[in-house]
Design a protein around this motif. Structure first.
Motif, PDB file in Angstrom:
ATOM      1  N   LEU A   1      -0.680  -0.537   0.928  1.00 56.38           N
ATOM      2  CA  LEU A   1      -2.091  -0.922   0.964  1.00 56.38           C
ATOM      3  C   LEU A   1      -2.678  -0.703   2.358  1.00 56.38           C
ATOM      4  N   VAL A   2      -1.896  -1.029   3.369  1.00 57.16           N
ATOM      5  CA  VAL A   2      -2.368  -0.829   4.745  1.00 57.16           C
ATOM      6  C   VAL A   2      -2.492   0.667   5.051  1.00 57.16           C
ATOM      7  N   ARG A   3      -1.484   1.427   4.658  1.00 54.78           N
ATOM      8  CA  ARG A   3      -1.444   2.854   5.014  1.00 54.78           C
ATOM      9  C   ARG A   3      -2.598   3.622   4.380  1.00 54.78           C
ATOM     10  N   TYR A   4      -2.951   3.272   3.126  1.00 57.61           N
ATOM     11  CA  TYR A   4      -4.026   3.992   2.452  1.00 57.61           C
ATOM     12  C   TYR A   4      -5.366   3.280   2.556  1.00 57.61           C
ATOM     13  N   GLY A   5      -5.416   2.163   3.259  1.00 61.31           N
ATOM     14  CA  GLY A   5      -6.669   1.440   3.398  1.00 61.31           C
ATOM     15  C   GLY A   5      -7.198   0.899   2.089  1.00 61.31           C
ATOM     16  N   ILE A   6      -6.299   0.425   1.232  1.00 59.80           N
ATOM     17  CA  ILE A   6      -6.693  -0.099  -0.082  1.00 59.80           C
ATOM     18  C   ILE A   6      -7.107  -1.562   0.074  1.00 59.80           C
ATOM     19  N   ASP A   7      -8.373  -1.838  -0.160  1.00 62.92           N
ATOM     20  CA  ASP A   7      -8.909  -3.198  -0.064  1.00 62.92           C
ATOM     21  C   ASP A   7      -8.885  -3.823  -1.464  1.00 62.92           C
ATOM     22  N   CYS A   8      -7.887  -4.676  -1.696  1.00 59.52           N
ATOM     23  CA  CYS A   8      -7.778  -5.339  -2.999  1.00 59.52           C
ATOM     24  C   CYS A   8      -7.622  -6.849  -2.830  1.00 59.52           C
ATOM     25  N   ASP A   9      -8.175  -7.386  -1.748  1.00 60.08           N
ATOM     26  CA  ASP A   9      -8.129  -8.826  -1.478  1.00 60.08           C
ATOM     27  C   ASP A   9      -6.685  -9.336  -1.457  1.00 60.08           C
ATOM     28  N   PHE A  10      -5.795  -8.551  -0.880  1.00 60.77           N
ATOM     29  CA  PHE A  10      -4.373  -8.901  -0.817  1.00 60.77           C
ATOM     30  C   PHE A  10      -4.182 -10.073   0.141  1.00 60.77           C
ATOM     31  N   GLU A  11      -3.602 -11.162  -0.349  1.00 67.01           N
ATOM     32  CA  GLU A  11      -3.320 -12.349   0.461  1.00 67.01           C
ATOM     33  C   GLU A  11      -1.900 -12.829   0.129  1.00 67.01           C
TER      34      GLU A  11
END
Length: 464
Positions: free
Chosen positions: A119-129
């Motif tokens: 998610l960090v590498r591809y800049g995926i914003d999915c409200d990951f917490e």
């Protein structure tokens, strides 16, 4: 307030899929296509398979087809609990694969770490917490079971924290809570649809060709390759990964291993500051109660509460269809349970209600296999815990298609299948009796009747 009034204005649609960030639809496949790898299914399982295939070999030509919209089925309708567990909970895994339990736990933790890194590498914003999850006891016998679970976890080096009544209510305040078992690092909360759409965009950037509204209708040998028919065309591929989840597999022999079970959820309107203060929940953990018929609940990024579970429904005969995606009697039951859990939120209303089908198998965790001389591979049966485990399943499918002997393919979990479901009407009768028995166990301090004890002895997974 009458709980029915809280549902009066609820939109009968998945909250996640209503997000304005949903991508524009991709066109359907028309004509003839050729590729190295065809992925059938545009949920998490298929998206991870396509993305990882390109990461393993950027020159590999990959096509993905989805019968409807990317993430439109289970991947866009779930609660957004992304767990490290590959086995539908540690204790299901320990009961089934004790010899490789520690390895499965390690693989699961590495898998969740890899999801976060992706998610960090591809800049995926999915409200990951990565806020963890608390299993809460809502009856005295469940508190005793959580204490036993904590002792077992400690013997296996698992970092779970036992919370008594006061400590769990300091985390999230409900008068129904007797205690809790807190996994602080093994579960993340995500926006399910944003995760699917983020993986879609990442795969497309790597060159995966994605077609929506393209159901795969048939899989046949075509010389040295395989061919998949679609309504407007055909795809010839050297390898095929079947990631269609709850929908009938193109391999008929796989179909008896799964049944559809419909799960339902509600989402509230956003809570104001006073409502949030009345329940605490500053840690934003996911929660699930410890009953056989259990609820799961969590906060969204915009301070709503998602409340789901409990009333899992198997349609008689295993039929599927849009008619089963809404069940007002279940919504009302869930609303009543919600206000029993959080009476301080009386007056809060629900904005969205929906249901969706889960691919359930008898061991409650995914199974894997290959066909057509190793040219096709499949993974299915995640039973509601596929948000994280599907990435591991994608790795397994790619290993199988490559003919590689790996740490994953050597697992008994990968090499062995669950017991298949019996044909109808036996499946309906057995599942109905099991649901009734689980409800009786919840009402009788966890005591399991003769039927449930027989299922336990047979190694079936009806324990949650």
């Amino acid at each position: 307030m009458d709980p029915a009034r809280s549902l009066a204005d609820a939109e009968p649609a998945p909250y996640w899929l209503a997000d304005p960030g949903r991508p524009e639809p991709a066109g359907a496949l028309a004509g003839e296509e050729h590729c190295d790898l065809l992925v059938v299914g545009g949920g998490y399982s298929g998206l991870w398979t396509a993305l990882l295939a390109k990461e393993r070999d950027p020159a590999r030509d990959v096509v993905l087809v989805e019968a409807d919209r990317i993430g439109g089925a289970a991947s866009g309708r779930n609660g957004g609990f992304c767990a490290a567990s590959l086995t539908h909970g540690a204790f299901n895994g320990l009961a089934r694969w004790p010899q490789e339990f520690d390895l499965l736990q390690d693989l699961g933790r590495r898998n969740l770490d890899a999801i976060e890194e992706t998610l960090v590498r591809y800049g995926i914003d999915c409200d990951f917490e990565r806020t963890g999850e608390i299993d809460v006891a809502t009856a005295p016998h469940q508190w005793e079971e959580l204490q036993e679970a904590a002792e077992l976890a400690a013997r296996h080096g698992m970092d779970l924290e036992l919370l008594d009544r006061d400590r769990v209510r300091a985390e999230v305040d409900s008068p129904t809570f007797h205690g809790g078992l807190y996994d602080r690092d093994g579960v993340a909360m995500v926006h399910p649809a944003k995760l699917a759409w983020g993986l879609q965009r990442a795969a497309a950037r790597l060159g995966v060709r994605i077609y929506e509204h393209t159901p795969a209708t048939d899989l046949v040998r075509n010389g040295p390759a395989l061919a998949v028919r679609t309504p407007y065309g055909r795809i010839r591929a050297h390898h095929v990964a079947l990631a269609s989840g709850v929908f009938p597999s193109l391999l008929r022999r796989v179909r008896p291993y799964t049944v559809p079970v419909y799960d339902y959820a509600l989402v509230t309107e956003p809570l104001d500051a006073g409502q949030l203060a009345s329940i605490g929940w500053r840690g934003r953990q996911g929660l699930g109660d410890s009953a056989n018929q259990f609820h799961y609940f969590r906060l969204t990024a915009d301070q709503r509460i998602l409340w789901g579970g409990y009333d899992a429904i198997y349609p008689r005969g295993g039929r599927m269809g849009a008619a089963y995606e809404h069940r007002p009697e279940t919504y009302l039951k869930l609303a009543r349970h919600f206000f029993t859990c959080f009476p301080q939120l009386e007056g809060l209303r629900f904005s969205h209600v929906w249901g969706g089908a889960i691919d359930t198998c008898t061991r409650f965790s995914a199974f894997f296999g290959s066909a057509h001389g190793g040219r096709a591979a499949y993974a299915a049966g995640y039973t509601g815990l596929g948000v994280g485990a599907t990435r591991f399943g994608a790795e397994v499918m790619l290993d199988l298609l490559a003919g590689r002997s790996t740490e994953r393919t050597g697992l008994a979990m990968v090499r062995r299948k669950p017991l298949p479901f019996p044909p109808e009407p036996l499946a309906s009768a057995g599942i109905g009796l099991t649901r009734w028995s689980l409800a009786r166990a919840d009402a009788s301090e966890g005591r399991r009747n003769l039927w449930l004890r027989a299922l336990d002895r047979a190694g079936l997974g009806f324990d949650s």
